[in-house]
Write a protein that holds these residues in place. Structure first.
Motif, PDB file in Angstrom:
ATOM      1  N   ALA A  61      -6.244  -5.724  -3.349  1.00  0.00           N
ATOM      2  CA  ALA A  61      -7.689  -5.903  -3.489  1.00  0.00           C
ATOM      3  C   ALA A  61      -8.466  -4.736  -2.900  1.00  0.00           C
ATOM      4  N   THR A  62      -7.922  -4.118  -1.852  1.00  0.00           N
ATOM      5  CA  THR A  62      -8.642  -3.034  -1.181  1.00  0.00           C
ATOM      6  C   THR A  62      -8.022  -1.666  -1.426  1.00  0.00           C
ATOM      7  N   GLY A  63      -6.729  -1.613  -1.796  1.00  0.00           N
ATOM      8  CA  GLY A  63      -6.048  -0.341  -1.972  1.00  0.00           C
ATOM      9  C   GLY A  63      -5.458   0.205  -0.689  1.00  0.00           C
ATOM     10  N   GLU A  64      -5.587  -0.520   0.401  1.00  0.00           N
ATOM     11  CA  GLU A  64      -5.056  -0.069   1.686  1.00  0.00           C
ATOM     12  C   GLU A  64      -3.545  -0.261   1.750  1.00  0.00           C
ATOM     13  N   MET A  65      -2.838   0.691   2.359  1.00  0.00           N
ATOM     14  CA  MET A  65      -1.401   0.580   2.541  1.00  0.00           C
ATOM     15  C   MET A  65      -1.034   0.908   3.978  1.00  0.00           C
ATOM     16  N   ILE A  66      -0.169   0.085   4.549  1.00  0.00           N
ATOM     17  CA  ILE A  66       0.293   0.265   5.923  1.00  0.00           C
ATOM     18  C   ILE A  66       1.800   0.463   5.909  1.00  0.00           C
ATOM     19  N   THR A  67       2.269   1.496   6.575  1.00  0.00           N
ATOM     20  CA  THR A  67       3.702   1.742   6.718  1.00  0.00           C
ATOM     21  C   THR A  67       4.124   1.385   8.134  1.00  0.00           C
ATOM     22  N   LEU A  68       5.065   0.443   8.245  1.00  0.00           N
ATOM     23  CA  LEU A  68       5.589   0.033   9.541  1.00  0.00           C
ATOM     24  C   LEU A  68       6.848   0.832   9.842  1.00  0.00           C
ATOM     25  N   MET A  69       6.906   1.443  11.018  1.00  0.00           N
ATOM     26  CA  MET A  69       8.102   2.160  11.461  1.00  0.00           C
ATOM     27  C   MET A  69       8.697   1.383  12.622  1.00  0.00           C
ATOM     28  N   HIS A  70       9.748   0.599  12.305  1.00  0.00           N
ATOM     29  CA  HIS A  70      10.242  -0.406  13.236  1.00  0.00           C
ATOM     30  C   HIS A  70      10.912   0.180  14.474  1.00  0.00           C
ATOM     31  N   SER A  71      11.600   1.299  14.323  1.00  0.00           N
ATOM     32  CA  SER A  71      12.325   1.848  15.477  1.00  0.00           C
ATOM     33  C   SER A  71      11.383   2.229  16.615  1.00  0.00           C
ATOM     34  N   GLY A  72      10.215   2.765  16.268  1.00  0.00           N
ATOM     35  CA  GLY A  72       9.250   3.151  17.293  1.00  0.00           C
ATOM     36  C   GLY A  72       8.145   2.131  17.496  1.00  0.00           C
TER      37      GLY A  72
END
Length: 220
Positions: A61-72
């Motif tokens: 709906a907003t076009g926002e994207m979040i990338t999660l980097m689990h190790s850190g």
């Protein structure tokens, strides 16, 4: 990250809210990847667990994207404005480019338990081969939701170059993308309509945001 978006094309599907949630498990090989990925879709939101170390959460709906980097235990946010800017630049670059059309190769091959017909498409240095199962259960609903997921990511910048997934004549059980000699193969392991926990799309507690570099998309 760039390889993950190869050959994907989509537009927002307004009917997605009429469907159940969707969970897709796929195997991705090539382009520096060799992993099993899980995609969860609920309404306008999607989560893709790309590997044990990285996941993406997108809001169609907003076009926002979040990338999660689990190790850190960190995350990087790409705003809707940044995505829009990149899409506008690519649209200018490929102005006048004829969209690729799906072509029936006349060949068939079995993928898992499904008899698939093989189709091809190409645009410039990008070529794609699809193994399509026309008897996959409820494939139209599944493709509509995958279309929604792709539209909420940077992969929507490929719209108009390759055939849209929602227009496929069946379920693409296997997709092979070749760009400038580099090949990425995606094979569907399972695709089921089932309930997805809304908390799957939350940023985990304790994760810290890291600053986003200035995104400057320059097609080559």
């Amino acid at each position: 990250m760039k390889t993950f978006f190869l050959g994907v094309a989509a537009s927002l599907a307004v009917t997605v809210c009429l469907h159940a949630d969707l969970v897709v498990v796929q195997k991705v090989e090539g382009g520096g990847q060799n992993s099993t990925q899980t995609i969860k879709i609920k309404g306008n939101k999607a989560r893709a667990d790309l590997s044990p170390s990285a996941s993406t959460i997108t809001n169609g709906a907003t076009g926002e994207m979040i990338t999660l980097m689990h190790s850190g235990r960190t995350y990087l946010k790409v705003t809707a404005e940044q995505t829009k800017k990149m899409m506008e630049e690519l649209q200018k670059f490929r102005a006048g480019t004829e969209p690729a059309k799906l072509q029936d190769s006349g060949k068939k091959e079995k993928i898992d338990a499904y008899d698939c017909e093989i189709f091809t498409a190409g645009a410039g240095a990008l070529t794609a081969t699809y193994w399509i199962a026309k008897d996959f259960p409820n494939y139209q609903s599944v493709l509509t939701q995958l279309d929604q997921f792709q539209a909420g990511t940077i992969s929507a910048m490929g719209k108009g170059l390759m055939p849209e997934i929602k227009d496929m004549p069946g379920m693409p059980m296997k997709t092979e993308i070749v760009l400038n000699g580099k090949k990425v193969t995606t094979t569907i392991i399972s695709a089921k309509e089932e309930n997805v926990d809304p908390k799957s799309f939350d940023i985990p507690a304790g994760y810290k945001e890291i600053s986003s570099p200035e995104l400057n998309f320059q097609p080559k």
